[in-house]
Design a protein around this motif. Structure first.
Motif, PDB file in Angstrom:
ATOM      1  N   LEU A 144       0.864  -1.134   0.294  1.00 31.16           N
ATOM      2  CA  LEU A 144      -0.014  -0.119   0.055  1.00 31.16           C
ATOM      3  C   LEU A 144       1.027   1.509   0.025  1.00 31.16           C
ATOM      4  O   LEU A 144       0.387   2.244  -0.653  1.00 31.16           O
ATOM      5  N   LEU A 145       1.973   1.232   0.756  1.00 32.38           N
ATOM      6  CA  LEU A 145       2.651   2.455   0.830  1.00 32.38           C
ATOM      7  C   LEU A 145       3.569   2.508  -0.539  1.00 32.38           C
ATOM      8  O   LEU A 145       3.520   3.836  -0.996  1.00 32.38           O
ATOM      9  N   MET A 146       3.966   1.495  -1.286  1.00 31.90           N
ATOM     10  CA  MET A 146       4.517   1.608  -2.463  1.00 31.90           C
ATOM     11  C   MET A 146       3.763   2.294  -3.574  1.00 31.90           C
ATOM     12  O   MET A 146       4.110   2.848  -4.558  1.00 31.90           O
ATOM     13  N   ASP A 147       2.295   1.798  -3.502  1.00 33.15           N
ATOM     14  CA  ASP A 147       1.618   2.158  -4.429  1.00 33.15           C
ATOM     15  C   ASP A 147       0.786   3.613  -4.238  1.00 33.15           C
ATOM     16  O   ASP A 147       0.161   4.035  -4.899  1.00 33.15           O
ATOM     17  N   TYR A 148       1.361   4.181  -2.941  1.00 32.34           N
ATOM     18  CA  TYR A 148       0.694   5.394  -2.605  1.00 32.34           C
ATOM     19  C   TYR A 148       1.000   6.739  -3.730  1.00 32.34           C
ATOM     20  O   TYR A 148      -0.039   7.614  -4.037  1.00 32.34           O
ATOM     21  N   GLY A 149       2.222   6.692  -3.878  1.00 32.60           N
ATOM     22  CA  GLY A 149       2.795   7.850  -4.691  1.00 32.60           C
ATOM     23  C   GLY A 149       2.128   7.905  -6.107  1.00 32.60           C
ATOM     24  O   GLY A 149       1.639   8.831  -6.622  1.00 32.60           O
ATOM     25  N   ARG A 150       1.883   6.702  -6.590  1.00 30.56           N
ATOM     26  CA  ARG A 150       1.282   6.347  -7.882  1.00 30.56           C
ATOM     27  C   ARG A 150      -0.336   6.924  -7.727  1.00 30.56           C
ATOM     28  O   ARG A 150      -0.807   7.458  -8.752  1.00 30.56           O
ATOM     29  N   VAL A 163      -1.524   8.817  -5.762  1.00 30.91           N
ATOM     30  CA  VAL A 163      -1.827  10.407  -5.534  1.00 30.91           C
ATOM     31  C   VAL A 163      -1.751  11.011  -6.958  1.00 30.91           C
ATOM     32  O   VAL A 163      -2.395  11.803  -7.328  1.00 30.91           O
ATOM     33  N   ASN A 164      -0.818  10.771  -7.668  1.00 21.49           N
ATOM     34  CA  ASN A 164      -0.434  11.258  -9.002  1.00 21.49           C
ATOM     35  C   ASN A 164      -1.647  11.232 -10.103  1.00 21.49           C
ATOM     36  O   ASN A 164      -1.912  12.032 -10.672  1.00 21.49           O
ATOM     37  N   ARG A 165      -2.061   9.932  -9.945  1.00 19.35           N
ATOM     38  CA  ARG A 165      -3.137   9.592 -10.894  1.00 19.35           C
ATOM     39  C   ARG A 165      -4.518  10.405 -10.477  1.00 19.35           C
ATOM     40  O   ARG A 165      -5.207  11.179 -11.420  1.00 19.35           O
ATOM     41  N   LEU A 166      -4.650  10.795  -9.169  1.00 20.35           N
ATOM     42  CA  LEU A 166      -5.836  11.331  -8.613  1.00 20.35           C
ATOM     43  C   LEU A 166      -5.708  12.712  -8.911  1.00 20.35           C
ATOM     44  O   LEU A 166      -6.758  13.380  -9.526  1.00 20.35           O
ATOM     45  N   ARG A 167      -4.465  13.367  -8.830  1.00 17.32           N
ATOM     46  CA  ARG A 167      -4.408  14.813  -9.218  1.00 17.32           C
ATOM     47  C   ARG A 167      -4.274  15.220 -10.442  1.00 17.32           C
ATOM     48  O   ARG A 167      -4.831  16.008 -10.898  1.00 17.32           O
ATOM     49  N   LEU A 168      -3.986  14.088 -11.577  1.00 19.23           N
ATOM     50  CA  LEU A 168      -3.889  14.206 -12.891  1.00 19.23           C
ATOM     51  C   LEU A 168      -5.515  14.420 -13.382  1.00 19.23           C
ATOM     52  O   LEU A 168      -5.864  14.965 -13.973  1.00 19.23           O
ATOM     53  N   TYR A 169      -6.360  13.401 -12.732  1.00 17.55           N
ATOM     54  CA  TYR A 169      -7.832  13.143 -13.298  1.00 17.55           C
ATOM     55  C   TYR A 169      -8.596  14.750 -12.554  1.00 17.55           C
ATOM     56  O   TYR A 169      -9.588  15.044 -13.457  1.00 17.55           O
ATOM     57  N   LEU A 170      -8.175  14.952 -11.550  1.00 17.85           N
ATOM     58  CA  LEU A 170      -8.934  16.059 -11.018  1.00 17.85           C
ATOM     59  C   LEU A 170      -8.450  17.275 -11.793  1.00 17.85           C
ATOM     60  O   LEU A 170      -9.200  18.214 -12.175  1.00 17.85           O
ATOM     61  N   SER A 171      -7.103  17.274 -12.339  1.00 20.62           N
ATOM     62  CA  SER A 171      -6.798  18.643 -13.036  1.00 20.62           C
ATOM     63  C   SER A 171      -7.520  18.654 -14.474  1.00 20.62           C
ATOM     64  O   SER A 171      -7.668  19.644 -15.163  1.00 20.62           O
ATOM     65  N   ALA A 172      -7.911  17.208 -14.918  1.00 21.18           N
ATOM     66  CA  ALA A 172      -8.555  17.058 -16.224  1.00 21.18           C
ATOM     67  C   ALA A 172      -9.903  17.347 -16.055  1.00 21.18           C
ATOM     68  O   ALA A 172     -10.762  17.342 -17.227  1.00 21.18           O
ATOM     69  N   ILE A 174      -9.687   5.419 -11.460  1.00 20.39           N
ATOM     70  CA  ILE A 174      -8.429   4.654 -10.965  1.00 20.39           C
ATOM     71  C   ILE A 174      -8.548   3.245 -10.605  1.00 20.39           C
ATOM     72  O   ILE A 174      -7.745   2.375 -10.709  1.00 20.39           O
ATOM     73  N   MET A 175      -9.669   3.024  -9.926  1.00 15.73           N
ATOM     74  CA  MET A 175     -10.009   1.533  -9.380  1.00 15.73           C
ATOM     75  C   MET A 175      -9.796   0.490 -10.541  1.00 15.73           C
ATOM     76  O   MET A 175      -9.403  -0.357 -10.649  1.00 15.73           O
ATOM     77  N   ARG A 176     -10.706   1.119 -11.682  1.00 14.30           N
ATOM     78  CA  ARG A 176     -10.864   0.346 -12.819  1.00 14.30           C
ATOM     79  C   ARG A 176      -9.555   0.108 -13.601  1.00 14.30           C
ATOM     80  O   ARG A 176      -9.074  -1.218 -14.042  1.00 14.30           O
ATOM     81  N   GLU A 177      -8.623   1.007 -13.522  1.00 15.61           N
ATOM     82  CA  GLU A 177      -7.355   0.864 -14.413  1.00 15.61           C
ATOM     83  C   GLU A 177      -6.606   0.047 -13.502  1.00 15.61           C
ATOM     84  O   GLU A 177      -5.774  -0.881 -13.869  1.00 15.61           O
ATOM     85  N   LEU A 178      -6.336   0.072 -11.941  1.00 15.09           N
ATOM     86  CA  LEU A 178      -5.801  -0.906 -11.240  1.00 15.09           C
ATOM     87  C   LEU A 178      -6.121  -2.422 -11.395  1.00 15.09           C
ATOM     88  O   LEU A 178      -5.539  -3.280 -11.314  1.00 15.09           O
ATOM     89  N   GLU A 225       1.721  16.747  -1.608  1.00 10.46           N
ATOM     90  CA  GLU A 225       1.427  15.098  -1.114  1.00 10.46           C
ATOM     91  C   GLU A 225       2.228  14.026  -2.195  1.00 10.46           C
ATOM     92  O   GLU A 225       2.590  13.182  -1.585  1.00 10.46           O
ATOM     93  N   ALA A 226       1.916  14.515  -3.305  1.00 13.81           N
ATOM     94  CA  ALA A 226       2.669  13.550  -4.381  1.00 13.81           C
ATOM     95  C   ALA A 226       4.101  13.758  -4.325  1.00 13.81           C
ATOM     96  O   ALA A 226       4.737  12.692  -4.243  1.00 13.81           O
ATOM     97  N   ASP A 227       4.752  14.881  -4.129  1.00 17.80           N
ATOM     98  CA  ASP A 227       6.194  15.094  -4.086  1.00 17.80           C
ATOM     99  C   ASP A 227       6.586  14.282  -2.599  1.00 17.80           C
ATOM    100  O   ASP A 227       7.632  13.641  -2.605  1.00 17.80           O
ATOM    101  N   SER A 228       5.888  14.576  -1.579  1.00 17.92           N
ATOM    102  CA  SER A 228       6.178  13.936  -0.251  1.00 17.92           C
ATOM    103  C   SER A 228       6.181  12.269  -0.463  1.00 17.92           C
ATOM    104  O   SER A 228       6.880  11.567   0.006  1.00 17.92           O
TER     105      SER A 228
END
Length: 265
Positions: free
Chosen positions: A113-119, A121-130, A141-145, A215-218
């Motif tokens: 879960l911790l290893m997947d967290y950064g990816r 957050v990045n996807r969530l930020r990308l889709y919200l920006s779109a 994101i759930m369907r992609e995973l 959060e993505a950078d962190s």
């Protein structure tokens, strides 16, 4: 369960369940629910306890037969106390080993879960920006995973997101869904993120994008630190086999040399 040990264990567990008053082991129940979120939790917990008890009963049966055989064959005398102590220790060790294996799987889940967290957050930020809404971004994101995990190991993040999406489709309040999602993941980064998502529903999208960027950078920094730590752990685990191989090589070299010195006259 056709196995007689499982049938006996199920009968013992049923009697014990009727008579006990302390309830279930909450830690084991929680760990099982985290590893298998789609299964019936009560039944899963009971099957785990029955399996543990069946393993102990089968080990005890073999040990009792062993002690009785050696007693009546006069190969061993006055070993009943040792046999009883061995039975007690074996039951405790088997129970501890199964619980330890369960905790090991939970640590594996936590690490994944911790290893997947950064990816995530990045996807969530990308889709919200779109321009997607938070709910639609979550579902996408759930369907992609779910597509990515085909043929690979179990993806715990996808399972937790799938539960959250089911609840969103059933009309549960988004704020509660995100809070429960962070609680089920049971990791501080997810709890922090879900708090931000719940606040987003009240404050708007612009502020959330700025927070997600930080959060993505962190998360990327934490991922690098975790990868470094896992590499150090892997190196430590390889140290003993390397030392063992070195000892074998030295043995193969020194023993012939030692015998060759002995033949010199």
């Amino acid at each position: 369960m056709k196995n007689p040990f499982f049938q006996l264990a199920a009968w013992i567990y049923g009697k014990h369940k009727q008579n006990r008053s302390n309830g279930r082991n909450q830690m084991i129940y929680k760990e099982l629910s985290q590893l298998h979120p789609f299964e019936d939790q009560e039944k899963l917990y009971e099957n785990y306890q029955i399996k543990k008890m069946a393993t102990v009963v089968s080990a005890w049966t073999v040990e009792i037969i062993y002690v009785i055989f050696f007693h009546f064959s006069n190969r061993s005398e006055n070993r009943w106390m040792e046999g009883a102590l061995f039975l007690l220790l074996s039951g405790v060790l088997i129970s501890m080993a199964m619980d330890s294996d369960l905790k090991k799987n939970c640590r594996k889940r936590s690490r994944q879960l911790l290893m997947d967290y950064g990816r995530f957050v990045n996807r969530l930020r990308l889709y919200l920006s779109a321009g997607l809404t938070l709910k639609n971004a979550f579902v996408r994101i759930m369907r992609e995973l779910k597509k990515e995990k085909r043929g690979k190991e179990k993806c715990y993040l996808q399972e937790e997101m799938q539960i959250a999406c089911y609840r969103l489709e059933n009309g549960v309040l988004e704020e509660k869904v995100y809070q429960d999602f962070g609680r089920r993941c049971d990791e501080m980064p997810y709890r922090r993120l879900c708090f931000l998502l719940a606040m987003h529903l009240k404050q708007g999208n612009h502020q959330l994008l700025l927070l997600l960027e930080k959060e993505a950078d962190s998360a990327q920094e934490e991922r690098r630190n975790m990868a470094k730590k896992l590499g150090e752990e892997a190196g430590t685990k390889l140290l003993f086999p390397m030392m063992l191989m070195l000892g074998i090589v030295m043995f193969l070299i020194l023993i012939p040399a030692y015998f060759s010195f002995g033949t010199i006259s």
